[in-house]
Write a protein that holds these residues in place. Sequence first.
Motif, mmCIF file in Angstrom:
data_model
loop_
_atom_site.group_PDB
_atom_site.id
_atom_site.type_symbol
_atom_site.label_atom_id
_atom_site.label_comp_id
_atom_site.label_asym_id
_atom_site.label_seq_id
_atom_site.Cartn_x
_atom_site.Cartn_y
_atom_site.Cartn_z
ATOM 1 N N LEU A 81 -18.995 -11.101 -15.672
ATOM 2 C CA LEU A 81 -18.575 -10.521 -14.532
ATOM 3 C C LEU A 81 -17.649 -9.531 -14.562
ATOM 4 O O LEU A 81 -16.591 -9.555 -15.278
ATOM 5 N N PHE A 114 -16.367 -13.714 -6.808
ATOM 6 C CA PHE A 114 -17.905 -13.783 -7.273
ATOM 7 C C PHE A 114 -18.498 -15.090 -6.869
ATOM 8 O O PHE A 114 -18.072 -16.085 -7.152
ATOM 9 N N SER A 167 -27.882 -18.046 -9.635
ATOM 10 C CA SER A 167 -27.989 -16.475 -8.993
ATOM 11 C C SER A 167 -26.784 -15.932 -8.637
ATOM 12 O O SER A 167 -26.165 -16.554 -7.509
ATOM 13 N N TRP A 168 -26.315 -14.840 -9.219
ATOM 14 C CA TRP A 168 -25.151 -14.337 -8.481
ATOM 15 C C TRP A 168 -25.162 -13.234 -7.505
ATOM 16 O O TRP A 168 -26.059 -12.586 -7.645
ATOM 17 N N LYS A 169 -24.444 -13.212 -6.694
ATOM 18 C CA LYS A 169 -24.558 -12.577 -5.491
ATOM 19 C C LYS A 169 -24.480 -11.013 -5.889
ATOM 20 O O LYS A 169 -25.057 -10.152 -5.579
ATOM 21 N N SER A 170 -23.158 -10.731 -6.943
ATOM 22 C CA SER A 170 -23.129 -9.361 -7.547
ATOM 23 C C SER A 170 -22.488 -9.858 -8.861
ATOM 24 O O SER A 170 -21.383 -10.706 -8.878
ATOM 25 N N GLU A 171 -22.661 -9.166 -9.836
ATOM 26 C CA GLU A 171 -22.088 -9.233 -11.178
ATOM 27 C C GLU A 171 -21.183 -8.063 -11.334
ATOM 28 O O GLU A 171 -20.408 -8.182 -12.195
ATOM 29 N N THR A 172 -21.094 -7.248 -10.763
ATOM 30 C CA THR A 172 -20.144 -6.221 -10.780
ATOM 31 C C THR A 172 -19.418 -5.920 -9.316
ATOM 32 O O THR A 172 -20.466 -5.533 -8.311
ATOM 33 N N ILE A 173 -18.274 -5.671 -9.012
ATOM 34 C CA ILE A 173 -17.719 -5.516 -7.871
ATOM 35 C C ILE A 173 -16.781 -4.245 -7.791
ATOM 36 O O ILE A 173 -15.753 -4.304 -8.689
ATOM 37 N N ASP A 174 -16.834 -3.367 -7.087
ATOM 38 C CA ASP A 174 -15.825 -2.189 -7.011
ATOM 39 C C ASP A 174 -14.860 -2.589 -5.742
ATOM 40 O O ASP A 174 -15.254 -2.685 -4.695
#
Length: 136
Positions: free
Chosen positions: A127, A59, A38-45
């Motif tokens: 990602l 990530f 489970s990814w904490k976030s797959e897109t980071i700004d």
Amino acid sequence: MKILKTTLIALSLAVIPVSASVVNVNTIIENLVDAVISWKSETIDVGQIPQGTPKTIKFEFTNATAKPVLVTNVKAACGCTATDYSKEPIAPGKTGYVNAIYNAANAGAFTKSVTVTTSDSDAPKKLTFKGTVVAK
């Protein structure tokens, strides 16, 4: 009337095993869906970053499977991004990481990605990170 009662009883008995097997199939599917990393976030700004200053984007993921998971390959989409990642197997319930180190050489908006392959799936995960490099 006796025939109708007999038919209803026969239909009820026929439906019970079918509904029980549907529940078992649904339970199995739910367990399979849950048993992945489970990814904490797959897109980071990352917002704005200064030109010429490398930016590390982390990530994080959690191993939700019942066995250790290994990151087997990480590939950046371009030469402007280096990568680092958890090299040891990640035990069930523990967290691992994939870092993308963006060189921020060119001013302007950017969207970049890294592709990650793990031992829990044959399908790689893409990602993405984005932001704006601000000229000095």
